[in-house]
Design a protein around this motif. Structure first.
Motif, PDB file in Angstrom:
ATOM      1  N   HIS A   1       0.866  -1.172   0.000  1.00  0.00           N
ATOM      2  CA  HIS A   1       0.000   0.000   0.000  1.00  0.00           C
ATOM      3  C   HIS A   1       0.908   1.229   0.000  1.00  0.00           C
ATOM      4  O   HIS A   1       1.568   1.526   1.005  1.00  0.00           O
ATOM      5  N   ASN A   2       0.947   1.936  -1.127  1.00  0.00           N
ATOM      6  CA  ASN A   2       1.870   3.055  -1.306  1.00  0.00           C
ATOM      7  C   ASN A   2       1.154   4.405  -1.276  1.00  0.00           C
ATOM      8  O   ASN A   2       0.064   4.541  -1.843  1.00  0.00           O
ATOM      9  N   ILE A   3       1.779   5.379  -0.648  1.00  0.00           N
ATOM     10  CA  ILE A   3       1.401   6.780  -0.781  1.00  0.00           C
ATOM     11  C   ILE A   3       2.435   7.403  -1.711  1.00  0.00           C
ATOM     12  O   ILE A   3       3.633   7.430  -1.379  1.00  0.00           O
ATOM     13  N   SER A   4       2.002   7.888  -2.860  1.00  0.00           N
ATOM     14  CA  SER A   4       2.938   8.226  -3.930  1.00  0.00           C
ATOM     15  C   SER A   4       2.773   9.658  -4.410  1.00  0.00           C
ATOM     16  O   SER A   4       1.706  10.263  -4.274  1.00  0.00           O
ATOM     17  N   GLY A   5       3.842  10.163  -4.999  1.00  0.00           N
ATOM     18  CA  GLY A   5       3.822  11.476  -5.627  1.00  0.00           C
ATOM     19  C   GLY A   5       4.656  11.438  -6.898  1.00  0.00           C
ATOM     20  O   GLY A   5       5.595  10.643  -7.018  1.00  0.00           O
ATOM     21  N   ALA A   6       4.315  12.288  -7.864  1.00  0.00           N
ATOM     22  CA  ALA A   6       5.044  12.320  -9.132  1.00  0.00           C
ATOM     23  C   ALA A   6       5.108  13.750  -9.647  1.00  0.00           C
ATOM     24  O   ALA A   6       4.131  14.497  -9.542  1.00  0.00           O
ATOM     25  N   PHE A   7       6.243  14.107 -10.210  1.00  0.00           N
ATOM     26  CA  PHE A   7       6.426  15.398 -10.878  1.00  0.00           C
ATOM     27  C   PHE A   7       6.594  15.129 -12.367  1.00  0.00           C
ATOM     28  O   PHE A   7       7.359  14.245 -12.760  1.00  0.00           O
ATOM     29  N   PHE A   8       5.884  15.907 -13.218  1.00  0.00           N
ATOM     30  CA  PHE A   8       5.962  15.631 -14.646  1.00  0.00           C
ATOM     31  C   PHE A   8       6.032  16.900 -15.485  1.00  0.00           C
ATOM     32  O   PHE A   8       5.602  17.979 -15.066  1.00  0.00           O
ATOM     33  N   ASN A   9       6.609  16.746 -16.665  1.00  0.00           N
ATOM     34  CA  ASN A   9       6.588  17.743 -17.736  1.00  0.00           C
ATOM     35  C   ASN A   9       5.535  17.308 -18.746  1.00  0.00           C
ATOM     36  O   ASN A   9       5.429  16.121 -19.050  1.00  0.00           O
ATOM     37  N   ARG A  10       4.799  18.263 -19.285  1.00  0.00           N
ATOM     38  CA  ARG A  10       3.766  17.936 -20.282  1.00  0.00           C
ATOM     39  C   ARG A  10       4.008  18.699 -21.579  1.00  0.00           C
ATOM     40  O   ARG A  10       4.188  19.925 -21.567  1.00  0.00           O
ATOM     41  N   ILE A  11       4.000  17.953 -22.675  1.00  0.00           N
ATOM     42  CA  ILE A  11       4.085  18.527 -24.013  1.00  0.00           C
ATOM     43  C   ILE A  11       2.750  18.282 -24.710  1.00  0.00           C
ATOM     44  O   ILE A  11       2.328  17.128 -24.863  1.00  0.00           O
TER      45      ILE A  11
END
Length: 237
Positions: A124-134
């Motif tokens: 059971h994960n608590i997750s975060g992500a940073f992304f670039n969008r094109i």
């Protein structure tokens, strides 16, 4: 005189009523400030959920999984900051459930060498992500077509080892299921890279785990499980 007065009042009422209707239906958007919140505007927040499979080779035959029976689910929120016509930055925060179905073979060493009818590791994960969008094309105030790429991190909030065996003949029950919680050999933190290609509210998604899933300070040096996740995702409008 009374009839003349009544007629004048009736005429004024007839002239006044249409004027009121026109005022009620007047479009005032052209006089207001355009909102900065929206799918193709400066700020946008949406919910999303996804599902998929865990694939790829393990480090050795001792940590093989059943690839199309090992899966994940996630649900969370996404914030997007538009910086230009075709470029944006974003942040995901989400909960992820991961289930690795362990293949039962003579080479098995994870988490031990005992063979069972069925066996799995659940996280059971608590997750975060940073992304670039094109973004790919011109569009109105909609999400449109896009390509995301970035990094993610997981905090393993809970872990469980579950296995099931057939009981011997004459037992009071047919099968026995054992659950072990708080696994000491699971690392609390994972991280990696991911990419996503989407069309409005639907996207294909994949990630590759760079970190080791097992704590290297644990006395047993387990081989690593497969590192590739692939799946699909739906988001709100």
């Amino acid at each position: 005189m009374k009839q003349l007065t009544s007629g004048i009042l009736l005429l004024l009422l007839c002239l006044y009523a249409p004027a009121q209707i026109i005022l009620l239906h007047e479009d005032v958007k052209s006089d207001s400030v355009v909102s900065r919140f929206g799918p193709n505007r400066t700020h946008y927040i949406q919910s999303f959920y996804g599902s998929g499979f865990i694939l790829g080779p393990s480090d050795s035959a001792g940590a093989e999984i059943k690839p199309w029976k090992s899966w994940y689910l996630n649900y969370g929120l996404r914030y997007k900051l538009k910086l230009g016509g075709y470029y944006a930055l974003g942040l995901d925060v989400y909960y992820q459930f991961v289930s690795y179905r362990i293949k039962q073979s003579p080479e098995k060493v994870l988490p031990d060498t005992i063979l069972h009818e069925k066996e799995k590791l659940n996280l059971h994960n608590i997750s975060g992500a940073f992304f670039n969008r094109i973004n790919f094309s011109k569009r109105g105030d909609i999400i449109g077509n896009y390509f995301d790429f970035g990094v993610y991190g997981d905090y393993v909030a809970a872990s469980t080892h579950v296995y099931r065996d057939q009981n011997a003949a004459g037992s009071a029950s047919d099968k026995t299921t054992i659950k072990k919680h708080g696994l000491a050999y699971i690392s609390r933190h994972n991280y990696g890279v991911f990419a996503r290609i989407g069309w409005n509210n639907f996207a294909f998604w994949g990630q590759y785990r760079l970190s080791n899933m097992f704590d290297k300070s644990y006395p047993v040096n387990y081989p690593e499980l497969p590192r590739i996740f692939i799946g699909f995702e739906f988001s709100s409008r």
